[in-house]
Design an enzyme around this catalytic site. Structure first.
Site, PDB file in Angstrom:
ATOM      1  N   ALA A 162       0.831   1.432   2.401  1.00  0.00           N
ATOM      2  CA  ALA A 162       2.041   0.943   3.080  1.00  0.00           C
ATOM      3  C   ALA A 162       2.894   2.161   3.459  1.00  0.00           C
ATOM      4  O   ALA A 162       2.562   3.292   3.112  1.00  0.00           O
ATOM      5  CB  ALA A 162       2.809   0.012   2.151  1.00  0.00           C
ATOM      6  N   TRP A 163       4.015   1.902   4.141  1.00  0.00           N
ATOM      7  CA  TRP A 163       4.792   3.010   4.688  1.00  0.00           C
ATOM      8  C   TRP A 163       5.965   3.434   3.826  1.00  0.00           C
ATOM      9  O   TRP A 163       6.691   4.359   4.184  1.00  0.00           O
ATOM     10  CB  TRP A 163       5.300   2.678   6.095  1.00  0.00           C
ATOM     11  CG  TRP A 163       5.748   1.254   6.263  1.00  0.00           C
ATOM     12  CD1 TRP A 163       5.057   0.259   6.885  1.00  0.00           C
ATOM     13  CD2 TRP A 163       6.959   0.653   5.786  1.00  0.00           C
ATOM     14  NE1 TRP A 163       5.755  -0.919   6.819  1.00  0.00           N
ATOM     15  CE2 TRP A 163       6.932  -0.712   6.159  1.00  0.00           C
ATOM     16  CE3 TRP A 163       8.070   1.134   5.074  1.00  0.00           C
ATOM     17  CZ2 TRP A 163       7.957  -1.597   5.849  1.00  0.00           C
ATOM     18  CZ3 TRP A 163       9.093   0.250   4.754  1.00  0.00           C
ATOM     19  CH2 TRP A 163       9.026  -1.096   5.154  1.00  0.00           C
ATOM     20  N   ASN A 164       6.188   2.791   2.692  1.00  0.00           N
ATOM     21  CA  ASN A 164       7.423   3.118   1.973  1.00  0.00           C
ATOM     22  C   ASN A 164       7.298   4.335   1.059  1.00  0.00           C
ATOM     23  O   ASN A 164       8.266   5.057   0.877  1.00  0.00           O
ATOM     24  CB  ASN A 164       7.946   1.892   1.209  1.00  0.00           C
ATOM     25  CG  ASN A 164       6.934   1.347   0.246  1.00  0.00           C
ATOM     26  OD1 ASN A 164       5.740   1.663   0.315  1.00  0.00           O
ATOM     27  ND2 ASN A 164       7.390   0.540  -0.678  1.00  0.00           N
ATOM     28  N   PRO A 218      -3.458   5.910   5.892  1.00  0.00           N
ATOM     29  CA  PRO A 218      -2.030   5.635   5.709  1.00  0.00           C
ATOM     30  C   PRO A 218      -1.581   4.546   6.681  1.00  0.00           C
ATOM     31  O   PRO A 218      -2.300   4.227   7.630  1.00  0.00           O
ATOM     32  CB  PRO A 218      -1.353   6.957   6.082  1.00  0.00           C
ATOM     33  CG  PRO A 218      -2.419   7.909   6.477  1.00  0.00           C
ATOM     34  CD  PRO A 218      -3.711   7.183   6.592  1.00  0.00           C
ATOM     35  N   GLU A 263      -2.155  -4.106  -4.473  1.00  0.00           N
ATOM     36  CA  GLU A 263      -0.739  -3.912  -4.837  1.00  0.00           C
ATOM     37  C   GLU A 263       0.071  -4.524  -3.712  1.00  0.00           C
ATOM     38  O   GLU A 263       0.225  -3.920  -2.653  1.00  0.00           O
ATOM     39  CB  GLU A 263      -0.431  -2.419  -4.965  1.00  0.00           C
ATOM     40  CG  GLU A 263      -1.053  -1.752  -6.165  1.00  0.00           C
ATOM     41  CD  GLU A 263      -0.532  -2.270  -7.479  1.00  0.00           C
ATOM     42  OE1 GLU A 263       0.473  -3.011  -7.498  1.00  0.00           O
ATOM     43  OE2 GLU A 263      -1.157  -1.962  -8.501  1.00  0.00           O
ATOM     44  N   CYS A 308       8.523  -2.466  -3.115  1.00  0.00           N
ATOM     45  CA  CYS A 308       7.817  -3.723  -3.391  1.00  0.00           C
ATOM     46  C   CYS A 308       8.328  -4.447  -4.621  1.00  0.00           C
ATOM     47  O   CYS A 308       8.382  -5.661  -4.669  1.00  0.00           O
ATOM     48  CB  CYS A 308       6.339  -3.431  -3.553  1.00  0.00           C
ATOM     49  SG  CYS A 308       6.039  -2.139  -4.771  1.00  0.00           S
ATOM     50  N   GLU A 354      -2.430  -0.131 -11.150  1.00  0.00           N
ATOM     51  CA  GLU A 354      -2.474   1.290 -10.843  1.00  0.00           C
ATOM     52  C   GLU A 354      -1.850   2.043 -12.017  1.00  0.00           C
ATOM     53  O   GLU A 354      -1.155   1.453 -12.856  1.00  0.00           O
ATOM     54  CB  GLU A 354      -1.700   1.586  -9.553  1.00  0.00           C
ATOM     55  CG  GLU A 354      -2.379   0.943  -8.357  1.00  0.00           C
ATOM     56  CD  GLU A 354      -1.983   1.533  -7.026  1.00  0.00           C
ATOM     57  OE1 GLU A 354      -0.800   1.423  -6.658  1.00  0.00           O
ATOM     58  OE2 GLU A 354      -2.856   2.085  -6.330  1.00  0.00           O
TER      59      GLU A 354
HETATM   60  P1  NDP Z   1       1.080  -4.274   5.625  1.00  0.00           P
HETATM   61  O1  NDP Z   1       0.449  -5.291   4.780  1.00  0.00           O
HETATM   62  O2  NDP Z   1       1.526  -4.636   6.979  1.00  0.00           O
HETATM   63  O3  NDP Z   1       0.113  -3.027   5.801  1.00  0.00           O
HETATM   64  C1  NDP Z   1      -0.444  -2.328   4.693  1.00  0.00           C
HETATM   65  C2  NDP Z   1      -1.582  -1.457   5.184  1.00  0.00           C
HETATM   66  O4  NDP Z   1      -2.703  -2.283   5.525  1.00  0.00           O
HETATM   67  C3  NDP Z   1      -1.259  -0.665   6.443  1.00  0.00           C
HETATM   68  O5  NDP Z   1      -1.880   0.598   6.364  1.00  0.00           O
HETATM   69  C4  NDP Z   1      -1.870  -1.525   7.518  1.00  0.00           C
HETATM   70  O6  NDP Z   1      -2.145  -0.806   8.684  1.00  0.00           O
HETATM   71  C5  NDP Z   1      -3.147  -2.009   6.844  1.00  0.00           C
HETATM   72  N1  NDP Z   1      -3.734  -3.214   7.413  1.00  0.00           N
HETATM   73  C6  NDP Z   1      -3.130  -4.179   8.144  1.00  0.00           C
HETATM   74  N2  NDP Z   1      -4.019  -5.165   8.434  1.00  0.00           N
HETATM   75  C7  NDP Z   1      -5.202  -4.814   7.863  1.00  0.00           C
HETATM   76  C8  NDP Z   1      -6.496  -5.431   7.781  1.00  0.00           C
HETATM   77  N3  NDP Z   1      -6.746  -6.597   8.340  1.00  0.00           N
HETATM   78  N4  NDP Z   1      -7.470  -4.786   7.108  1.00  0.00           N
HETATM   79  C9  NDP Z   1      -7.228  -3.602   6.495  1.00  0.00           C
HETATM   80  N5  NDP Z   1      -6.026  -2.975   6.540  1.00  0.00           N
HETATM   81  C10 NDP Z   1      -5.024  -3.576   7.206  1.00  0.00           C
HETATM   82  O7  NDP Z   1       2.289  -3.700   4.751  1.00  0.00           O
HETATM   83  P2  NDP Z   1       3.429  -2.688   5.182  1.00  0.00           P
HETATM   84  O8  NDP Z   1       2.837  -1.384   5.576  1.00  0.00           O
HETATM   85  O9  NDP Z   1       4.341  -3.396   6.118  1.00  0.00           O
HETATM   86  O10 NDP Z   1       4.161  -2.461   3.777  1.00  0.00           O
HETATM   87  C11 NDP Z   1       5.063  -3.361   3.250  1.00  0.00           C
HETATM   88  C12 NDP Z   1       4.408  -4.281   2.230  1.00  0.00           C
HETATM   89  O11 NDP Z   1       3.756  -3.520   1.223  1.00  0.00           O
HETATM   90  C13 NDP Z   1       5.400  -5.140   1.512  1.00  0.00           C
HETATM   91  O12 NDP Z   1       4.929  -6.453   1.377  1.00  0.00           O
HETATM   92  C14 NDP Z   1       5.492  -4.500   0.156  1.00  0.00           C
HETATM   93  O13 NDP Z   1       5.915  -5.362  -0.855  1.00  0.00           O
HETATM   94  C15 NDP Z   1       4.112  -4.013  -0.057  1.00  0.00           C
HETATM   95  N6  NDP Z   1       4.103  -2.932  -1.030  1.00  0.00           N
HETATM   96  C16 NDP Z   1       3.557  -3.166  -2.271  1.00  0.00           C
HETATM   97  C17 NDP Z   1       3.600  -2.200  -3.243  1.00  0.00           C
HETATM   98  C18 NDP Z   1       2.987  -2.436  -4.581  1.00  0.00           C
HETATM   99  O14 NDP Z   1       2.672  -1.469  -5.257  1.00  0.00           O
HETATM  100  N7  NDP Z   1       2.786  -3.652  -5.030  1.00  0.00           N
HETATM  101  C19 NDP Z   1       4.245  -0.897  -2.997  1.00  0.00           C
HETATM  102  C20 NDP Z   1       4.734  -0.753  -1.660  1.00  0.00           C
HETATM  103  C21 NDP Z   1       4.678  -1.749  -0.724  1.00  0.00           C
HETATM  104  P3  NDP Z   1      -1.030  -0.788   9.839  1.00  0.00           P
HETATM  105  O15 NDP Z   1       0.262  -0.465   9.173  1.00  0.00           O
HETATM  106  O16 NDP Z   1      -1.500   0.273  10.708  1.00  0.00           O
HETATM  107  O17 NDP Z   1      -1.043  -2.167  10.413  1.00  0.00           O
END
Ligand code: NDP
Length: 484
Positions: free
Chosen positions: A151-153, A177, A250, A284, A458
């Protein structure tokens, strides 16, 4: 451009470019300025990365644990030496204040590299005596090529939280990423090479969700570790299941934080601030449903508002600033949309609620009171600086309401009643719980979610089990008895 890397991808120890991939503009959230232009991985690039990880794996796994650990620990040292430079990069990639990135990103990545580097030499199987001289021994083996998707955070942290235990166990990794924050994982890959990792052990490919999806379904991949939202988690888990791959998920949350009337109010307000507004609320495990016992509600809200008024919002590179922009215009608009819904559904806005005009993606830290369990802002993950304060009367009632969610990532309680604190955490349906604090995630402790918030853990020694498997060897010291 200011932060343009040598190329978009890092494969087999080198930067690699393929301009046929869709362009990815990296935007500095504080100004809207494009700071780098990358390209999404084409199928050729994905193939190269997987081949490189595949080819490197056996040699890496055959090195002694001491040698592998040394590489990881060296990488941790390099990351710490370059903390400021890496933090400045992270601040540009994410918009998070330098005050935060200096202490929570490269340093947290370095902690993971150091911790798992330290464990590597002691990763073993076991000896199980069976009587009559027979025994079993187990061999802890690497899974193979692991895919990490972030994710991006927390881009640096996620790249290391997945990479460090994977590499410690003798796996290799292809990391993708988020396309919103693609820069720092490249630095992690560079540093690992500098620290002595063989080429191909840690590769980075950029791309949108389709690149992630193609990695997850590839037969060369043994394990997928995703940090992302629940909807993405569902898709990735299902795709991985088809190939019977190991997974760590996660995912998102809507975590409760309960404040009883006997709590230290200043600590509870601090916990609520940390658990809602750090990284502009893009965390998250945030405790976004803050249940406050009725008797202290107004005191809590007043103190919270007073302290929020002192937040320093502004240029994230100014080390005095402690509240930065949202990661992207899109994410800001999502959060602002939830604020609109909160108002429309009758929640009382007690702080913030507005976009801060300018080129950057800034919005105010926002607090709603009188939130009820059925409101959208109390049910859905916002992933922005929007806190919901809900009232409660009794312990029994609040625990049931806290658990009434599909998510189960984190949960916290503030109280000075020792037995109540432990009773409450025993009842929480969440993977990571806090008593009288919130949102700390040291590498020594398992981190992860229950229910829809995830699968696996993790960090800590537990992560080793998610990146390795046991081979069982039965050794007979006796004749073989057969029935005929
Ligand atoms: P997303 O679910 O939109 O994306 C996560 C990653 O998955 C990105 O790299 C994304 O690529 C990729 N992705 C998207 N679709 C697919 C697919 N079909 N198959 C494989 N990979 C895919 O999350 P965000 O980046 O918006 O992050 C925010 C979310 O992450 C929130 O829900 C947050 O709670 C969660 N999070 C959880 C954490 C934890 O440890 N539990 C920690 C940090 C965040 P792309 O961005 O290029 O679409």
């Amino acid at each position: 451009m200011k932060f343009q890397p040598k190329a978009s991808h890092f494969i087999n120890g080198e930067y690699v470019e393929d301009t046929n991939g869709a362009p990815i503009d990296v935007i500095y959230p504080a100004t809207g300025e494009v700071i780098a232009r990358l390209h999404s991985a084409t199928p050729e690039i994905v193939n190269q990365a997987l081949n490189s990880a595949n080819a490197a794996q056996a040699e890496w796994a055959a090195m002694s644990g001491t040698e592998r650990g040394r590489v990881l620990r060296r990488a941790a040292d390099i990351m710490r030496e370059r903390n400021r430079e890496l933090s400045i990069l992270e601040t540009h990639d994410t918009g998070k204040p330098l005050q935060e990135t200096l202490v929570a990103d490269a340093t947290s990545g370095a902690d993971a590299l150091e911790y798992f580097g330290g464990l590597t030499a002691s990763l073993t199987g076991e000896h199980i005596p069976l009587g009559g001289g027979d025994f079993v021994y187990t061999i802890r083996e690497a899974l193979g090529v692991c895919v990490g998707i972030g994710a991006w955070n927390y881009p640096t942290q996620i790249a290391c939280w997945k990479g460090a235990p994977a590499l410690a166990c003798g796996n290799t990794m292809v990391f993708k990423p988020s396309e919103t924050t693609p820069l720092s994982a490249l630095k992690v890959a560079e540093i690992l090479i500098e620290a002595g990792a063989p080429k191909g052990v840690y590769n980075v490919v950029q791309g949108y969700g389709d690149v992630g999806a193609s990695l997850v379904t590839d037969p060369r991949v043994a394990k997928v570790s995703l940090t992302g939202s629940v909807p993405t988690g569902r898709k990735v888990y299902a795709a991985a299941a088809d190939g019977m791959k190991h997974v760590t998920m996660e995912l998102g949350g809507k975590s409760p934080m309960i404040v009883f009337d006997d709590a230290d109010i200043e600590n509870a307000v601090s916990g609520a601030i940390l658990g809602n507004f750090y990284s502009s609320g893009q965390v998250c495990s945030n405790g976004t449903r803050v249940f406050v016992q009725k008797g202290i509600k107004e005191t809590f809200l007043n103190r919270l508002s007073e302290r929020l008024a002192t937040a320093k919002i502004g240029d994230p590179l100014d080390e005095e600033v402690n509240f930065g922009p949202m990661v992207s215009e899109n994410q800001m608009n999502i959060a602002l949309g939830y604020i609109k819904k909160g108002k429309a559904e009758g929640a009382r806005l007690v702080f913030g609620g507005e976009r801060i005009e300018g080129d950057g993606f800034y919005m105010q830290p926002t607090v709603f009171a009188d939130v009820t369990d059925d409101m959208t802002i109390a049910r859905e993950e916002i992933f922005g600086p929007v806190m919901s304060v809900l009232d409660f009367d009794t312990e029994e009632e609040v625990l049931a309401r806290a658990n009434d969610t599909e998510f189960g990532l984190a949960a916290g309680v503030f109280t000075n009643d020792l037995t109540r604190a432990h009773r409450i955490v025993a009842g929480f349906e969440a993977g990571t719980c806090y008593i009288n604090t919130y949102n700390l995630a040291p590498v020594e402790a398992p981190f992860g979610g229950s229910k829809m918030s995830g699968v696996g853990r993790e960090n800590s020694k537990l992560a080793i089990n998610h990146f390795s498997e046991m081979k069982t060897v039965y050794v007979s010291m006796n004749d073989v008895e057969a029935p005929y």
